[in-house]
Design an enzyme around this catalytic site. Structure first.
Site, PDB file in Angstrom:
ATOM      1  N   LYS A  82      19.962  11.169   3.893  1.00  0.00           N
ATOM      2  CA  LYS A  82      18.883  10.879   2.947  1.00  0.00           C
ATOM      3  C   LYS A  82      17.565  10.744   3.684  1.00  0.00           C
ATOM      4  O   LYS A  82      17.504  10.150   4.751  1.00  0.00           O
ATOM      5  CB  LYS A  82      19.218   9.558   2.218  1.00  0.00           C
ATOM      6  CG  LYS A  82      18.166   9.061   1.288  1.00  0.00           C
ATOM      7  CD  LYS A  82      18.724   8.834  -0.116  1.00  0.00           C
ATOM      8  CE  LYS A  82      17.663   8.621  -1.160  1.00  0.00           C
ATOM      9  NZ  LYS A  82      16.665   9.689  -1.229  1.00  0.00           N
ATOM     10  N   LYS A 106      17.091   3.118   9.499  1.00  0.00           N
ATOM     11  CA  LYS A 106      16.739   2.324   8.303  1.00  0.00           C
ATOM     12  C   LYS A 106      17.969   2.086   7.428  1.00  0.00           C
ATOM     13  O   LYS A 106      18.205   0.977   6.963  1.00  0.00           O
ATOM     14  CB  LYS A 106      15.686   3.061   7.464  1.00  0.00           C
ATOM     15  CG  LYS A 106      14.308   3.030   8.058  1.00  0.00           C
ATOM     16  CD  LYS A 106      13.284   3.633   7.098  1.00  0.00           C
ATOM     17  CE  LYS A 106      12.084   4.094   7.902  1.00  0.00           C
ATOM     18  NZ  LYS A 106      10.947   4.479   7.107  1.00  0.00           N
ATOM     19  N   LYS A 118      15.398  14.241   7.059  1.00  0.00           N
ATOM     20  CA  LYS A 118      13.963  14.344   6.748  1.00  0.00           C
ATOM     21  C   LYS A 118      13.595  15.807   6.583  1.00  0.00           C
ATOM     22  O   LYS A 118      14.229  16.675   7.179  1.00  0.00           O
ATOM     23  CB  LYS A 118      13.118  13.746   7.875  1.00  0.00           C
ATOM     24  CG  LYS A 118      11.747  13.292   7.420  1.00  0.00           C
ATOM     25  CD  LYS A 118      11.825  11.964   6.668  1.00  0.00           C
ATOM     26  CE  LYS A 118      10.474  11.486   6.203  1.00  0.00           C
ATOM     27  NZ  LYS A 118      10.529  10.084   5.768  1.00  0.00           N
ATOM     28  N   THR A 202       8.258   0.703  -1.150  1.00  0.00           N
ATOM     29  CA  THR A 202       7.965   0.623   0.289  1.00  0.00           C
ATOM     30  C   THR A 202       6.997  -0.530   0.534  1.00  0.00           C
ATOM     31  O   THR A 202       7.219  -1.380   1.405  1.00  0.00           O
ATOM     32  CB  THR A 202       7.377   1.964   0.789  1.00  0.00           C
ATOM     33  OG1 THR A 202       8.328   2.987   0.490  1.00  0.00           O
ATOM     34  CG2 THR A 202       7.092   1.933   2.276  1.00  0.00           C
ATOM     35  N   ASN A 233       0.431   6.051  -1.032  1.00  0.00           N
ATOM     36  CA  ASN A 233       1.461   5.301  -1.763  1.00  0.00           C
ATOM     37  C   ASN A 233       1.668   3.934  -1.113  1.00  0.00           C
ATOM     38  O   ASN A 233       1.525   2.889  -1.763  1.00  0.00           O
ATOM     39  CB  ASN A 233       2.767   6.110  -1.785  1.00  0.00           C
ATOM     40  CG  ASN A 233       3.923   5.294  -2.339  1.00  0.00           C
ATOM     41  OD1 ASN A 233       4.502   4.468  -1.636  1.00  0.00           O
ATOM     42  ND2 ASN A 233       4.237   5.474  -3.596  1.00  0.00           N
ATOM     43  N   SER A 360      15.324   3.897  -3.321  1.00  0.00           N
ATOM     44  CA  SER A 360      15.815   5.264  -3.532  1.00  0.00           C
ATOM     45  C   SER A 360      17.339   5.246  -3.696  1.00  0.00           C
ATOM     46  O   SER A 360      17.896   5.968  -4.523  1.00  0.00           O
ATOM     47  CB  SER A 360      15.452   6.157  -2.345  1.00  0.00           C
ATOM     48  OG  SER A 360      14.223   6.809  -2.564  1.00  0.00           O
TER      49      SER A 360
HETATM   50  P1  NAD Z   1       0.567   9.184   1.237  1.00  0.00           P
HETATM   51  O1  NAD Z   1       0.490  10.646   1.371  1.00  0.00           O
HETATM   52  O2  NAD Z   1       0.719   8.597  -0.115  1.00  0.00           O
HETATM   53  O3  NAD Z   1      -0.718   8.502   1.942  1.00  0.00           O
HETATM   54  C1  NAD Z   1      -1.069   8.808   3.268  1.00  0.00           C
HETATM   55  C2  NAD Z   1      -2.378   8.094   3.606  1.00  0.00           C
HETATM   56  O4  NAD Z   1      -2.618   8.315   5.000  1.00  0.00           O
HETATM   57  C3  NAD Z   1      -3.583   8.657   2.856  1.00  0.00           C
HETATM   58  O5  NAD Z   1      -4.496   7.625   2.570  1.00  0.00           O
HETATM   59  C4  NAD Z   1      -4.177   9.635   3.878  1.00  0.00           C
HETATM   60  O6  NAD Z   1      -5.575   9.847   3.691  1.00  0.00           O
HETATM   61  C5  NAD Z   1      -3.906   8.907   5.179  1.00  0.00           C
HETATM   62  N1  NAD Z   1      -3.852   9.831   6.327  1.00  0.00           N
HETATM   63  C6  NAD Z   1      -3.279  11.051   6.403  1.00  0.00           C
HETATM   64  N2  NAD Z   1      -3.473  11.593   7.619  1.00  0.00           N
HETATM   65  C7  NAD Z   1      -4.167  10.663   8.339  1.00  0.00           C
HETATM   66  C8  NAD Z   1      -4.678  10.604   9.662  1.00  0.00           C
HETATM   67  N3  NAD Z   1      -4.496  11.626  10.511  1.00  0.00           N
HETATM   68  N4  NAD Z   1      -5.355   9.476  10.049  1.00  0.00           N
HETATM   69  C9  NAD Z   1      -5.533   8.444   9.203  1.00  0.00           C
HETATM   70  N5  NAD Z   1      -5.071   8.437   7.941  1.00  0.00           N
HETATM   71  C10 NAD Z   1      -4.406   9.531   7.516  1.00  0.00           C
HETATM   72  O7  NAD Z   1       1.786   8.731   2.203  1.00  0.00           O
HETATM   73  P2  NAD Z   1       2.689   7.421   2.092  1.00  0.00           P
HETATM   74  O8  NAD Z   1       3.874   7.765   1.277  1.00  0.00           O
HETATM   75  O9  NAD Z   1       1.853   6.244   1.757  1.00  0.00           O
HETATM   76  O10 NAD Z   1       3.205   7.307   3.590  1.00  0.00           O
HETATM   77  C11 NAD Z   1       2.442   6.645   4.597  1.00  0.00           C
HETATM   78  C12 NAD Z   1       3.368   6.287   5.748  1.00  0.00           C
HETATM   79  O11 NAD Z   1       4.426   5.455   5.260  1.00  0.00           O
HETATM   80  C13 NAD Z   1       4.054   7.479   6.422  1.00  0.00           C
HETATM   81  O12 NAD Z   1       4.226   7.221   7.788  1.00  0.00           O
HETATM   82  C14 NAD Z   1       5.387   7.535   5.730  1.00  0.00           C
HETATM   83  O13 NAD Z   1       6.363   8.202   6.490  1.00  0.00           O
HETATM   84  C15 NAD Z   1       5.665   6.042   5.600  1.00  0.00           C
HETATM   85  N6  NAD Z   1       6.680   5.733   4.596  1.00  0.00           N
HETATM   86  C16 NAD Z   1       6.492   6.066   3.285  1.00  0.00           C
HETATM   87  C17 NAD Z   1       7.485   5.771   2.380  1.00  0.00           C
HETATM   88  C18 NAD Z   1       7.325   6.072   0.905  1.00  0.00           C
HETATM   89  O14 NAD Z   1       8.217   5.678   0.142  1.00  0.00           O
HETATM   90  N7  NAD Z   1       6.262   6.705   0.457  1.00  0.00           N
HETATM   91  C19 NAD Z   1       8.673   5.128   2.782  1.00  0.00           C
HETATM   92  C20 NAD Z   1       8.800   4.777   4.128  1.00  0.00           C
HETATM   93  C21 NAD Z   1       7.809   5.080   5.027  1.00  0.00           C
END
Ligand code: NAD
Length: 426
Positions: A82, A106, A118, A202, A233, A360
């Site tokens: 997953k 995780k 992934k 998250t 997010n 999830s």
């Molecule tokens: P998202 O796409 O909703 O948001 C990403 C954010 O990061 C945006 O504000 C974007 O502008 C910013 N960003 C992108 N590239 C960047 C850079 N080079 N420098 C600075 N900021 C940058 O993504 P998300 O789902 O919020 O995920 C963010 C992190 O959390 C990731 O590392 C992701 O793997 C991790 N994560 C997300 C989830 C989930 O359920 N969405 C779960 C576990 C971990």
């Protein structure tokens, strides 16, 4: 790619920013501490399956563009794999592999019956139309359809993917499978079998462990000064939960820059103005850089964007006493060492952001049984799991006198290592 490349490496900087090799190094130490043989490390240092696909998409200008995508399945000794799908111009094969290993950890930490996986596609969804994004999402599912499925490998959202993309992917898989298959993917809209609480899961999980970490350090979250990198997010829900709890969010950022107010930003105002990619700073003139963001005066920093943001170049300048990693892989190994030596408490990604995969899992369970839970039930179950996972890892770190990252890897890798041993693989 992006205007402000955040805190990035340069060619002259020889710090190891290869997330795959640094992940392997911690896995190796964790397995050694647990007493497993080198054979177990050989099995777990790489995904058991890695698929590269090429996806042709007819763009709005009539020309065909071919995108490259990946799906990594780390290990399925425990159960189906997953993990999310990332749409980002900086996606690489190594990054996807490392992300799949982190998903195994995780799932082990929050004790889910899964291994890690992934996916990623090299693309910039901010520059694509809705129609192009739909074609790319459906093309990816067709390309990986033989190795994914509700009992094999279950995708979810990640950076720059959302519930609409999950809906297109689920619909495409259901056509191939000739059956309505909501359990193929999680993070769907509620009307398509999504779970209450998944979108904010998250951030909710991060908030729960942040509160536990703050208690350990005698910091009152109400009134604490918090910096959050990323307003997508994870970052946007986090800023809202902490702001509502009474924290002062003194800095937030996106890919283009950062906003700062020592008296605390008006989060509701910013949330109303962010776009669906988590961009808001383009509306303001008085921005600072992502680099400056990490050096602000604050109590707690939450990286919630991309990898390698806290490096040896800025670790010394960080003023926070707690870092809670909502993003995957935001702190390099060298920076972890520097910060740990300085007494900074790092709550590692594989623990802090495990709330997403936990809910999830709840979504998949609800899809499988066709019976749906209320948001209160989801919140209660999530809360219990995050608190007990935090306590187990904090206790392991204290008793073994190691940092929380190594402790989390020890707790996370054990289940897969044991399952592989019982199956007779090692
Ligand atoms: P998202 O796409 O909703 O948001 C990403 C954010 O990061 C945006 O504000 C974007 O502008 C910013 N960003 C992108 N590239 C960047 C850079 N080079 N420098 C600075 N900021 C940058 O993504 P998300 O789902 O919020 O995920 C963010 C992190 O959390 C990731 O590392 C992701 O793997 C991790 N994560 C997300 C989830 C989930 O359920 N969405 C779960 C576990 C971990």
């Amino acid at each position: 790619m992006v205007a402000d490349k955040a805190v990035n490496s340069t060619k002259e900087n020889h710090e190891n920013l290869d997330v795959l090799s640094s992940t392997r190094a911690v896995i190796k130490s964790a397995l050694e501490k647990l007493g497993y043989s080198d054979e177990v490390f050989e099995l777990l240092k790489d995904p058991m399956r890695m698929m590269t696909v090429r996806i042709p998409v007819r763009m709005d200008d009539g020309k065909v563009k071919v995108f490259t995508g990946y799906r990594a399945q780390h290990n399925d000794a425990v159960g189906p794999t997953k993990g999310g799908i990332r749409f980002h111009p900086a996606v690489t094969e190594k990054e996807v592999k490392a992300l799949s290993i982190w998903m195994t950890l995780k799932a082990g930490i929050v004790d889910l019956p899964y291994g890690g996986a992934k996916g990623g596609i090299i693309c910039d969804p901010r520059e694509m139309s809705f129609r192009e994004l739909e074609a790319l999402s459906r093309g990816y599912v067709r390309a990986v359809s033989q190795i994914v499925g509700p009992t094999k490998d279950i995708p979810a959202p990640d950076v720059f993917t959302n519930s609409q993309i999950m809906a297109w992917m689920m619909d495409e898989y259901s056509k191939i499978d000739e059956f309505n298959s909501p359990g193929f993917i999680t993070g769907k809209p509620i009307v398509l079998g999504g779970s209450h609480g998944r979108e904010s899961a998250t951030a909710k999980g991060v908030t729960i462990v942040l509160n536990e970490a703050a208690k350990k350090r005698g910091i009152n979250v109400e009134g604490a000064r918090i910096v959050i990198q990323g307003f997508g997010n994870a970052g946007s829900y986090l800023s809202k939960f902490l702001y509502d709890q009474g924290a002062k969010i003194v800095g937030i950022s996106d890919a283009y820059g950062a906003l700062h107010d020592p008296d605390g930003l008006d989060i509701d105002y910013l949330l109303d103005r962010r776009d669906s990619f988590g961009t808001v700073t383009n509306l303001f003139d008085n921005t600072i850089t992502n680099k400056e963001l990490f050096e602000l005066d604050c109590d707690i920093i939450i990286p919630a964007a991309v990898e390698n943001q806290i490096t040896r170049d800025n670790a010394q300048n960080i003023k926070a006493s707690i870092i809670v990693e909502a993003a995957n892989g935001p702190t390099t190994a060298e920076a972890t060492q520097i910060l740990t030596d300085r007494g900074v408490l790092i709550v590692p990604d594989v623990l802090a952001s495990a709330g997403g995969v936990t809910v999830s899992y709840f979504e998949w369970v609800q899809n499988n049984q066709g019976y749906y839970w209320s948001e209160d039930e989801i919140d209660e179950k999530l809360h219990e799991i995050m608190i007990s996972s935090f306590n187990t890892i904090y206790h392991t770190a204290e008793t073994r006198k190691i940092d929380m990252r190594l402790a989390a890897y020890m707790v996370g890798v054990r289940k897969t290592a044991e399952a592989a041993r019982f199956r007779g693989w090692v």
